[in-house]
Design a protein around this motif. Sequence first.
Motif, short mmCIF file in Angstrom:
data_model
loop_
_atom_site.label_atom_id
_atom_site.label_comp_id
_atom_site.label_asym_id
_atom_site.label_seq_id
_atom_site.Cartn_x
_atom_site.Cartn_y
_atom_site.Cartn_z
N THR A 13 0.88 -1.12 -0.18
CA THR A 13 0.08 -0.16 -0.27
C THR A 13 0.87 1.61 -0.34
OG1 THR A 13 -1.68 -1.28 1.27
CG2 THR A 13 -1.66 1.63 1.23
N ILE A 14 1.93 1.19 0.75
CA ILE A 14 3.04 2.28 0.96
C ILE A 14 3.33 2.54 -0.25
CG2 ILE A 14 4.74 3.23 2.07
CD1 ILE A 14 3.84 1.71 4.32
N ILE A 15 3.50 1.49 -0.81
CA ILE A 15 4.66 1.56 -2.43
C ILE A 15 3.50 2.41 -3.60
CG2 ILE A 15 5.50 0.48 -4.76
CD1 ILE A 15 6.34 -1.96 -2.38
N GLY A 16 2.08 2.20 -3.68
CA GLY A 16 1.13 2.80 -4.35
C GLY A 16 0.33 1.95 -5.07
N TYR A 17 0.83 0.40 -4.64
CA TYR A 17 0.54 -1.03 -5.36
C TYR A 17 -1.45 -0.65 -4.96
CZ TYR A 17 4.66 -3.23 -6.80
OH TYR A 17 5.34 -3.46 -6.95
N SER A 18 -1.96 -0.93 -6.31
CA SER A 18 -3.44 -1.66 -5.86
C SER A 18 -3.90 -2.06 -4.51
CB SER A 18 -4.18 -1.53 -7.30
OG SER A 18 -3.39 -2.96 -7.40
N ALA A 19 -4.90 -1.87 -4.36
CA ALA A 19 -5.63 -2.50 -3.15
C ALA A 19 -6.09 -4.09 -3.39
CB ALA A 19 -7.24 -2.35 -2.71
#
Length: 358
Positions: A184-190
């Motif tokens: 989530t921190i990296i920016g991957y989708s939910a």
Amino acid sequence: MTLVSTLGQSLDQVERLKVMQLQLASLQTQIATGKKTQLFKGLGTDVIASERAREGISRLDNYINNIDIVDRRLKLMIGAMNEMKNQAESVLNAIEIQTQQGEYEIGAVSNLARNTASFLRDLVNTKDGDRYLFGGSETTTAPLSNTGTMQTYMVTQLTSWTNAAIDTDQLVSSYNDRMALTDTIIGYSAPLSSGTAKNVYVRVENMTEIDYTVYANSGGMRDIITGVNMMAQIDQVLDKVTLESGDPVGTVTAPGATKQEQNDNFYQFFNDMAAMLNRALDSMDSELYALSQSQAQISKIKESHKLDKNIFADIINQVEDADMNEVAVKLNSLQIQLEASYRVTASISSLSLVNFLG
């Protein structure tokens, strides 16, 4: 003049002419189309073989179409992953050159990594039409977004390190530990972050499905994203590796009471970055090999389907196609019979008692 009634003979002859005309029309259609009949019912008992063969071809066409679609996607995925490798190797080469020279150009390497990070994000979000390819079954959601949380996290960790709030081992752990640096921190989708995304398969045969899933947060791809972005943030915190006499007050360096400690701490972190990218490249090679195996497998199955289609087509040809030589012989014979019948009909129609008696 007395006429002899020839109505019965004429009607009989007309019926025979009609039959021959229908036969002639059928033969002419066979010559024109190459087919025995224009209707399935005209095949008689062979209709079952024809319909089953056509059904088989239709089924194989669906499988071949599935294979063609996935083969295109595999090519896009393999191309994107190879380009990710090239970009990661470019950053890794810059790291290794800096290490060999013993001097670290913070701004140059960070700028290279920053430009690479942006390109990598585009590659991770590779699409086939409207379908994202590295999100598993979640094809409508971009696998990776630039939310800014990863950069903020990394800058925070680097700042804590330079302030000696954490040591180098803890810094290394901060980006290697997936519980610390979460998806989530990296920016991957939910769906990727929560693990709810499912694998993707292609149905290539009645009982065969082939998995061609590569998740954007898989080991190799994730480590490349992490490593390159970590390198991109270094110049946001550090001014130099070590503090030299004459440096301005407030110059930020790697932690350490002495120049040697600062150097050791920096290169411990720096070398771990290189090791991380090397591991990621090895992992990408394994994933690329798996995709190549899937691609080879579906290509082999496609060739098998083509052979099966040829067999079904031969069955259809044997059942439905007319023998042109045979049809030509029948057509010629029928035309001769028809001409003779026309002459007989004309003769019967003109009979009188005088002609009849001779």
